[in-house]
Design an enzyme around this catalytic site. Structure first.
Site, PDB file in Angstrom:
ATOM      1  CD  GLN A   1      40.860  43.752  38.752  1.00 52.16           C
ATOM      2  OE1 GLN A   1      40.738  44.364  39.811  1.00 52.16           O
ATOM      3  NE2 GLN A   1      40.433  44.242  37.590  1.00 52.16           N
TER       4      GLN A   1
ATOM      5  CD  GLN B   1      43.624  43.589  43.890  1.00 56.48           C
ATOM      6  OE1 GLN B   1      43.694  42.737  44.762  1.00 56.48           O
ATOM      7  NE2 GLN B   1      44.447  43.650  42.866  1.00 56.48           N
ATOM      8  CB  SER B   2      37.231  45.338  39.903  1.00 60.05           C
ATOM      9  OG  SER B   2      37.521  46.714  40.027  1.00 60.05           O
ATOM     10  CB  SER B   3      37.298  40.618  39.175  1.00 63.36           C
ATOM     11  OG  SER B   3      38.606  40.771  38.657  1.00 63.36           O
TER      12      SER B   3
END
Length: 689
Positions: free
Chosen positions: A27, A22-24
């Site tokens: 998230q 997941q990107s961040s």
């Protein structure tokens, strides 16, 4: 390929890798459904017939744009190179990579070891042209999607920032109200601390001096206690980063600024690396809205503060640094009239070393410097010129200094009062928490009691720092300073006044000094640019080679020449000490020092045989008349006996013939009570018996 029968047996014997990303971090914390769906790929791998399944979730919270290291993805690439991976399972192509370099590198490795790529749509073989084309299109769409999302997000933020509506992270002293919007923080103590930083910098002109003065007064500054979310904080002793962040932030000047920082990209080990938070020049900021909100200072003052901070740090040619002390008074104020460079300060000689002003252009070009000269005489001359300029305004300056002192004391008293008020509130809160606790629950009650005692100790400490009573307002009467202007020189030279204070006073009145050396007459020519646009020229003689600054002053030599023929060396030394004329090294005089100077300067010595009895000293006259020195001094003051002085404060010289005058004889013959005019009709208080 949609059937598990199409997977060869040798592929099924290798491990299947489920890649989760997941990107961040937000998230990871909030988008839990996305995590769950990615972890469900384990069941899909089992349905295809894989027995050895490995889950890689090391890259949760990491971007796949290619600018952040992904240890999980690198581990996957390493297994592919070793031929241990039979299939790579991912939710979609964007989970594996958001840039073409990583994506195509992964496909190339899968093709070499005949590994499959599996997502929710099916199974892909990188060796098949059609599958390779489809996977390439998915990777390009994922990369393009990231660019579109980023551009759309940044454009929306810029559009909102141009209207001043984008909610930025505000510094201490401000708060976003849910209903009213942006405004000052309601905490009065916090407001006063921020205002105190600006007022101290306005007074001292140096961020470090602001820090030292506030540390000396034990003033605290808030620090976030919830990982930088700025919703709660604790008060701790102020640090330099607190002072400099307040002074450099345009938000305190009522300015809404967006785009003050930029990101920079560099290539490290063949991969792009981005760093954030690099400050940009003020003229390149994307959005600048003045008077956007209530400020602690104005934009003009903020601009002056930035220029002063730049001068303090780098010594720019546009102005002078703030006074930092040292031995040279005119540090960073002198500009060479020949090349325009600032004159630097160097030190020479043994301890204590002597400061010398020198043009530094020669150090840059390799040629000889334009000029150099000692600092002692030049500093003294400029200081005398400064005192002469401020002498008419001495009384007004004293009144203003008293007002500033009272203002500083009032600010300190207000900060301490607010801190004491908050400490009392925290002590009361700790008391209420302790009272609300069940006494039988000692595990909690003991800690609450300890917190209450710590709060009470803090209150007692602040009460001891607070003055016993507020000082009364002092009204300064100008009539109480009749001789203030005459004592400016003594106040300037007193040891209690530091060189830093002298430098700061000099910079409040002088903008710049252009200096040149007239080699024909060996004069240092100083053109002083005063605040307000006035100019004046000052010439100081440049010493000859080998000439030192410890020579006896001309005033002292003149006194010696006048007295040497009639007075002893001890009398001359006592006279010079009474007149306040020290030796060249700043010492007091004695007979041996006077004799040494006379020998050096070829001044005729005192010889009693040369007097001839025509002139007498006070002691000799008292001996002739048979009276004390006090009587002779009284005769001189009342005009009964004539006497002369070579210069002021030297011993009297009395002519021997004047001792036989009728006035002197009558005064000596008078006995009994002092001679006074007595009124015959006045009755005495005490009778004479």
């Amino acid at each position: 390929m949609i059937s598990a029968d199409l997977l060869p047996s040798d592929v099924l014997q290798r491990k299947a890798v489920v890649y989760v990303r997941q990107s961040s971090q937000s998230q990871v914390m909030t988008n839990l459904e996305s995590q769950r769906r990615q972890y469900d790929l384990v069941n899909i791998a089992r349905s295809y017939g894989f027995a050895d399944i490995e889950v890689i979730d090391d890259d949760l919270g990491r971007s796949a744009s290619g600018t952040v290291e992904r240890p999980g993805f690198e581990r996957l690439v390493g297994w592919l190179c070793e031929g241990k991976v039979g299939a790579v399972l991912c939710f979609d192509a964007s989970r594996l990579a958001r840039n073409g370099r990583d994506w195509h590198h992964l496909l190339e490795l899968c093709g070499l070891v005949e590994a499959r790529v599996i997502d929710q749509d099916g199974v892909y073989n990188a060796n098949q042209p059609n599958d390779r084309l489809l996977l390439g299109m998915k990777g390009s769409i994922s990369e393009f999607e990231l660019s579109v999302l980023r551009a759309r997000m940044y454009d929306a933020a810029r559009s909102k920032a141009r209207r001043g509506e984008l909610r930025l992270s505000v510094p201490f002293g401000y708060i976003w109200h849910r209903a009213a919007g942006l405004g000052l923080d309601p905490d009065l103590r916090l407001q006063e601390v921020v205002r105190l930083i600006f007022s101290r910098f306005r007074e001292l002109g140096s961020a470090r001096q602001v820090l030292l003065s506030m540390m000396a007064e034990q003033i605290h500054f808030p620090r976030p206690s919830n990982e930088g979310r700025m919703t709660s904080w604790v008060w701790q002793p102020i640090r330099y980063r607190n002072v400099i962040s307040v002074l450099k932030n345009p938000f305190y000047a009522g300015v809404y600024a967006y785009g003050k920082r930029e990101k920079r990209t560099s290539i490290v080990a063949g991969r792009a690396r981005r760093t954030y938070g690099h400050d940009k020049p003020a003229h390149t900021w994307e959005v600048v809205i003045k008077d956007h909100h209530e400020g602690y200072i104005g934009w003009e003052e903020y601009d002056r503060n930035q220029k002063q901070l730049a001068l303090n740090a780098f010594g720019c040619k546009d102005g002078a640094k703030s006074g930092r002390g040292g031995k040279a008074l005119l540090t960073s104020l002198l500009t060479c009239a020949r090349c325009g460079h600032r004159l630097s300060v160097y030190y020479r000689g043994r301890q204590p070393s002597q400061p010398v002003y020198r043009c530094s252009k020669g150090d840059l070009t390799g040629h000889s410097c334009c000029m150099n000269f000692g600092a002692a005489k030049v500093d003294t001359a400029v200081a005398q010129e400064l005192l002469r300029a401020v002498e008419p305004l001495a009384i007004e300056a004293a009144i203003e200094a008293e007002r500033m002192h009272q203002k500083r004391q009032e600010d300190r008293r207000q900060i301490l009062g607010l801190e004491l008020q908050q400490a009392r509130y925290e002590a009361g809160l700790a008391e209420r928490r302790y009272a609300a606790c069940d006494p039988d629950n000692r595990l909690i009650a003991a800690q609450l009691e300890k917190n209450w005692e710590a709060a009470l100790r803090r209150v007692r400490g602040l009460e001891m720092r607070k003055p016993a009573e507020d000082p009364t307002t002092i009204v300064v009467d100008p009539n109480t300073f009749p001789d203030l202007a005459e004592n400016l020189s003594a106040a300037w030279n007193t040891p209690d006044v530091t060189m830093r204070a002298r430098q700061q006073l000099l910079r409040t009145l002088i903008t710049d000094i252009i200096v040149d050396v007239d080699d024909a007459v060996r004069d240092v020519v100083l053109t002083i640019h005063w605040k307000g646009g006035q100019h004046s020229e000052l010439r100081v003689r440049k010493p000859q080679s080998g000439e030192h600054g410890c020579a006896t002053s001309e005033n002292a030599l003149e006194v010696m020449r006048s007295m040497a023929g009639r007075w002893s060396d001890e009398h001359i030394a006592a006279t010079l000490n009474r007149m306040g004329l020290p030796t060249g090294q700043g010492k007091t005089w004695n007979g041996r020092r006077v004799e040494a100077v006379r020998f050096k300067r070829d001044i005729r010595a005192y010889r009693s045989a040369c007097k001839g009895g025509e002139w007498l000293t006070m002691s000799e006259a008292a001996k002739v008349l048979g009276v004390s020195n006090h009587v002779i001094r009284h005769f001189i003051k009342t005009g009964v006996l004539a006497a002369e002085q070579v210069v002021a404060r030297v011993p009297y010289q009395i002519r021997a013939a004047d001792l036989t005058s009728e006035a002197v004889k009558a005064s000596i013959a008078r006995t009994g009570r002092p001679c006074r005019d007595v009124d015959g009709g006045t009755l005495p208080i005490f009778t004479i018996t």
